[in-house]
Scaffold this motif. Structure first.
Motif, PDB file in Angstrom:
ATOM      1  N   SER A   1     -30.167  -9.399  -7.970  1.00 59.66           N
ATOM      2  CA  SER A   1     -29.872  -8.396  -6.949  1.00 59.66           C
ATOM      3  C   SER A   1     -30.841  -8.481  -5.774  1.00 59.66           C
ATOM      4  O   SER A   1     -32.063  -8.470  -5.954  1.00 59.66           O
ATOM      5  CB  SER A   1     -29.946  -7.001  -7.565  1.00 59.66           C
ATOM      6  OG  SER A   1     -29.718  -6.010  -6.605  1.00 59.66           O
ATOM      7  N   GLU A   2     -30.282  -8.582  -4.571  1.00 59.86           N
ATOM      8  CA  GLU A   2     -31.074  -8.568  -3.343  1.00 59.86           C
ATOM      9  C   GLU A   2     -30.550  -7.482  -2.410  1.00 59.86           C
ATOM     10  O   GLU A   2     -29.349  -7.372  -2.180  1.00 59.86           O
ATOM     11  CB  GLU A   2     -31.012  -9.921  -2.623  1.00 59.86           C
ATOM     12  CG  GLU A   2     -31.892 -10.987  -3.238  1.00 59.86           C
ATOM     13  CD  GLU A   2     -31.976 -12.230  -2.360  1.00 59.86           C
ATOM     14  OE1 GLU A   2     -31.424 -12.209  -1.242  1.00 59.86           O
ATOM     15  OE2 GLU A   2     -32.597 -13.208  -2.790  1.00 59.86           O
ATOM     16  N   THR A   3     -31.453  -6.698  -1.862  1.00 64.59           N
ATOM     17  CA  THR A   3     -31.074  -5.620  -0.955  1.00 64.59           C
ATOM     18  C   THR A   3     -30.417  -6.167   0.304  1.00 64.59           C
ATOM     19  O   THR A   3     -30.840  -7.186   0.840  1.00 64.59           O
ATOM     20  CB  THR A   3     -32.324  -4.803  -0.567  1.00 64.59           C
ATOM     21  OG1 THR A   3     -32.897  -4.238  -1.745  1.00 64.59           O
ATOM     22  CG2 THR A   3     -31.977  -3.679   0.400  1.00 64.59           C
ATOM     23  N   ARG A   4     -29.389  -5.504   0.756  1.00 59.42           N
ATOM     24  CA  ARG A   4     -28.799  -5.829   2.060  1.00 59.42           C
ATOM     25  C   ARG A   4     -29.648  -5.171   3.142  1.00 59.42           C
ATOM     26  O   ARG A   4     -29.728  -3.953   3.239  1.00 59.42           O
ATOM     27  CB  ARG A   4     -27.354  -5.334   2.142  1.00 59.42           C
ATOM     28  CG  ARG A   4     -26.678  -5.723   3.458  1.00 59.42           C
ATOM     29  CD  ARG A   4     -25.208  -5.343   3.486  1.00 59.42           C
ATOM     30  NE  ARG A   4     -24.569  -5.798   4.716  1.00 59.42           N
ATOM     31  CZ  ARG A   4     -23.296  -5.643   5.016  1.00 59.42           C
ATOM     32  NH1 ARG A   4     -22.501  -5.014   4.166  1.00 59.42           N
ATOM     33  NH2 ARG A   4     -22.797  -6.095   6.163  1.00 59.42           N
ATOM     34  N   ASN A   5     -30.292  -5.995   3.961  1.00 54.05           N
ATOM     35  CA  ASN A   5     -31.267  -5.496   4.928  1.00 54.05           C
ATOM     36  C   ASN A   5     -30.639  -5.178   6.279  1.00 54.05           C
ATOM     37  O   ASN A   5     -29.849  -5.950   6.806  1.00 54.05           O
ATOM     38  CB  ASN A   5     -32.379  -6.521   5.147  1.00 54.05           C
ATOM     39  CG  ASN A   5     -33.195  -6.755   3.891  1.00 54.05           C
ATOM     40  OD1 ASN A   5     -33.302  -5.867   3.047  1.00 54.05           O
ATOM     41  ND2 ASN A   5     -33.771  -7.929   3.760  1.00 54.05           N
ATOM     42  N   PHE A   6     -31.037  -4.055   6.829  1.00 50.05           N
ATOM     43  CA  PHE A   6     -30.712  -3.678   8.208  1.00 50.05           C
ATOM     44  C   PHE A   6     -29.219  -3.738   8.517  1.00 50.05           C
ATOM     45  O   PHE A   6     -28.814  -4.170   9.587  1.00 50.05           O
ATOM     46  CB  PHE A   6     -31.492  -4.547   9.195  1.00 50.05           C
ATOM     47  CG  PHE A   6     -32.964  -4.296   9.162  1.00 50.05           C
ATOM     48  CD1 PHE A   6     -33.478  -3.067   9.516  1.00 50.05           C
ATOM     49  CD2 PHE A   6     -33.836  -5.294   8.752  1.00 50.05           C
ATOM     50  CE1 PHE A   6     -34.843  -2.822   9.474  1.00 50.05           C
ATOM     51  CE2 PHE A   6     -35.202  -5.060   8.710  1.00 50.05           C
ATOM     52  CZ  PHE A   6     -35.709  -3.827   9.073  1.00 50.05           C
ATOM     53  N   ALA A   7     -28.399  -3.328   7.559  1.00 46.95           N
ATOM     54  CA  ALA A   7     -26.977  -3.162   7.839  1.00 46.95           C
ATOM     55  C   ALA A   7     -26.793  -1.868   8.634  1.00 46.95           C
ATOM     56  O   ALA A   7     -27.511  -0.888   8.414  1.00 46.95           O
ATOM     57  CB  ALA A   7     -26.183  -3.108   6.544  1.00 46.95           C
ATOM     58  N   PRO A   8     -25.847  -1.822   9.550  1.00 47.50           N
ATOM     59  CA  PRO A   8     -25.705  -0.629  10.392  1.00 47.50           C
ATOM     60  C   PRO A   8     -24.780   0.424   9.786  1.00 47.50           C
ATOM     61  O   PRO A   8     -24.023   0.164   8.851  1.00 47.50           O
ATOM     62  CB  PRO A   8     -25.086  -1.200  11.673  1.00 47.50           C
ATOM     63  CG  PRO A   8     -24.267  -2.359  11.183  1.00 47.50           C
ATOM     64  CD  PRO A   8     -25.003  -2.937  10.004  1.00 47.50           C
ATOM     65  N   ALA A   9     -24.846   1.603  10.341  1.00 50.30           N
ATOM     66  CA  ALA A   9     -23.861   2.664  10.136  1.00 50.30           C
ATOM     67  C   ALA A   9     -23.744   3.409  11.456  1.00 50.30           C
ATOM     68  O   ALA A   9     -24.757   3.665  12.122  1.00 50.30           O
ATOM     69  CB  ALA A   9     -24.278   3.612   9.023  1.00 50.30           C
ATOM     70  N   LEU A  10     -22.525   3.741  11.843  1.00 47.83           N
ATOM     71  CA  LEU A  10     -22.278   4.398  13.119  1.00 47.83           C
ATOM     72  C   LEU A  10     -21.306   5.550  12.914  1.00 47.83           C
ATOM     73  O   LEU A  10     -20.396   5.464  12.082  1.00 47.83           O
ATOM     74  CB  LEU A  10     -21.681   3.410  14.128  1.00 47.83           C
ATOM     75  CG  LEU A  10     -22.522   2.181  14.486  1.00 47.83           C
ATOM     76  CD1 LEU A  10     -21.694   1.196  15.296  1.00 47.83           C
ATOM     77  CD2 LEU A  10     -23.767   2.579  15.253  1.00 47.83           C
ATOM     78  N   GLY A  11     -21.498   6.617  13.675  1.00 49.15           N
ATOM     79  CA  GLY A  11     -20.562   7.719  13.544  1.00 49.15           C
ATOM     80  C   GLY A  11     -20.886   8.903  14.417  1.00 49.15           C
ATOM     81  O   GLY A  11     -21.691   8.828  15.355  1.00 49.15           O
ATOM     82  N   ILE A  12     -20.250  10.028  14.091  1.00 46.85           N
ATOM     83  CA  ILE A  12     -20.433  11.269  14.832  1.00 46.85           C
ATOM     84  C   ILE A  12     -20.923  12.361  13.890  1.00 46.85           C
ATOM     85  O   ILE A  12     -20.709  12.307  12.676  1.00 46.85           O
ATOM     86  CB  ILE A  12     -19.129  11.719  15.532  1.00 46.85           C
ATOM     87  CG1 ILE A  12     -18.009  11.934  14.505  1.00 46.85           C
ATOM     88  CG2 ILE A  12     -18.699  10.699  16.579  1.00 46.85           C
ATOM     89  CD1 ILE A  12     -16.735  12.510  15.109  1.00 46.85           C
ATOM     90  N   ILE A  13     -21.598  13.333  14.466  1.00 45.95           N
ATOM     91  CA  ILE A  13     -22.143  14.454  13.699  1.00 45.95           C
ATOM     92  C   ILE A  13     -21.768  15.763  14.394  1.00 45.95           C
ATOM     93  O   ILE A  13     -21.484  15.788  15.595  1.00 45.95           O
ATOM     94  CB  ILE A  13     -23.680  14.358  13.542  1.00 45.95           C
ATOM     95  CG1 ILE A  13     -24.364  14.407  14.915  1.00 45.95           C
ATOM     96  CG2 ILE A  13     -24.052  13.075  12.811  1.00 45.95           C
ATOM     97  CD1 ILE A  13     -25.887  14.363  14.833  1.00 45.95           C
ATOM     98  N   ALA A  14     -21.765  16.835  13.628  1.00 45.70           N
ATOM     99  CA  ALA A  14     -21.592  18.182  14.175  1.00 45.70           C
ATOM    100  C   ALA A  14     -22.735  19.040  13.648  1.00 45.70           C
ATOM    101  O   ALA A  14     -23.208  18.840  12.522  1.00 45.70           O
ATOM    102  CB  ALA A  14     -20.252  18.777  13.772  1.00 45.70           C
ATOM    103  N   GLN A  15     -23.187  19.981  14.457  1.00 46.58           N
ATOM    104  CA  GLN A  15     -24.273  20.857  14.041  1.00 46.58           C
ATOM    105  C   GLN A  15     -23.816  22.297  14.207  1.00 46.58           C
ATOM    106  O   GLN A  15     -23.487  22.736  15.309  1.00 46.58           O
ATOM    107  CB  GLN A  15     -25.534  20.585  14.857  1.00 46.58           C
ATOM    108  CG  GLN A  15     -26.782  21.148  14.218  1.00 46.58           C
ATOM    109  CD  GLN A  15     -28.041  20.688  14.926  1.00 46.58           C
ATOM    110  OE1 GLN A  15     -28.427  21.262  15.931  1.00 46.58           O
ATOM    111  NE2 GLN A  15     -28.675  19.655  14.411  1.00 46.58           N
ATOM    112  N   ILE A  16     -23.783  23.033  13.087  1.00 48.12           N
ATOM    113  CA  ILE A  16     -23.216  24.378  13.056  1.00 48.12           C
ATOM    114  C   ILE A  16     -24.293  25.365  12.595  1.00 48.12           C
ATOM    115  O   ILE A  16     -24.782  25.262  11.466  1.00 48.12           O
ATOM    116  CB  ILE A  16     -22.014  24.444  12.100  1.00 48.12           C
ATOM    117  CG1 ILE A  16     -20.983  23.365  12.471  1.00 48.12           C
ATOM    118  CG2 ILE A  16     -21.380  25.830  12.116  1.00 48.12           C
ATOM    119  CD1 ILE A  16     -19.925  23.144  11.417  1.00 48.12           C
ATOM    120  N   PRO A  17     -24.699  26.316  13.443  1.00 49.40           N
ATOM    121  CA  PRO A  17     -25.725  27.291  13.026  1.00 49.40           C
ATOM    122  C   PRO A  17     -25.159  28.282  12.024  1.00 49.40           C
ATOM    123  O   PRO A  17     -23.979  28.632  12.064  1.00 49.40           O
ATOM    124  CB  PRO A  17     -26.103  27.978  14.345  1.00 49.40           C
ATOM    125  CG  PRO A  17     -24.879  27.848  15.187  1.00 49.40           C
ATOM    126  CD  PRO A  17     -24.245  26.536  14.821  1.00 49.40           C
TER     127      PRO A  17
END
Length: 216
Positions: A45-61
């Motif tokens: 087993s070898e770690t997958r290094n520096f793979a990306p993730a992209l998306g959107i977030i919402a912030q609700i008080p």
């Protein structure tokens, strides 16, 4: 007649409340660089290094009285998996759509004293935060699926994990953070040993709009 009036008043109040809540929701964008692997499956087993993730977030008080405590749902397209790092070095990569459901708390002036107290230019514009919550993951794409199915029983279509994170935000706009997610379900359900996905992500996020707690 009285019932109609009460219903009308209730509808007006509900519409006003909904509009107010909606006005407090902030939307943002997020990008990760992450290290991912699956425990105890592939022999080398070898770690997958520096793979990306992209998306959107919402912030609700949660309420107006406390502008430090938020619910933050996210939608991220995440490149995950690992390598079987033997001589052949097969890449067992998986793409997920992840839905983190985080609780976030900002510690105002926790690391940086108030601008009025320390007279430090810009100090009050920084806030430290902690976050925690579950994450739902849905498998959408695999690399070397045939080998994974044949030798390791195939990857589950659903992943459930729990994340802990921390970071710093500038003017309630730009965030720098780190988050660790550990899988609570087996990534390979048909594999004889218990196994799970782990993910260490370093993130940059930007929130649009203005929070009432931001320094202007």
């Amino acid at each position: 007649m009285q019932i109609s009036k009460r219903l009308l008043i209730a509808m007006i109040c509900l519409t006003s409340l909904s509009s107010h809540i909606y006005s407090q929701i902030r939307i943002g964008v997020k990008g990760n660089l992450q290290f991912t692997n699956v425990t105890d499956v592939h022999e080398f087993s070898e770690t997958r290094n520096f793979a990306p993730a992209l998306g959107i977030i919402a912030q609700i008080p949660f309420n107006d009285a406390n502008n430090n405590f938020f619910f933050q749902p996210e939608i991220l397209y995440s490149w995950q998996g690992e390598k079987n790092g033997d001589v052949i070095n097969i890449e067992y990569f998986q793409d997920y759509v992840n839905l983190p459901l985080m609780l976030k708390y900002y510690f105002a002036d926790f690391l940086f004293s108030s601008k009025k107290v320390c007279n430090c230019k810009g100090a009050a514009n920084h806030e430290f935060f902690l976050e925690a919550g579950p994450q739902l993951g849905f498998l959408v794409k695999q690399k070397n699926k045939d080998s994974d199915d044949l030798y390791y029983g195939g990857v589950s279509k659903f992943d459930f994990s729990f994340g802990l994170g921390a970071g710093i935000i500038f003017r309630r706009k730009l965030e720098l953070s780190a988050r660790y997610n550990y899988g609570l379900t087996d990534a390979y359900k048909n594999y004889p040993r218990q196994n799970s996905v782990s993910n260490l992500a370093f993130s940059v996020s930007y929130l649009f709009g203005t929070s009432s707690g931001a320094i202007k």
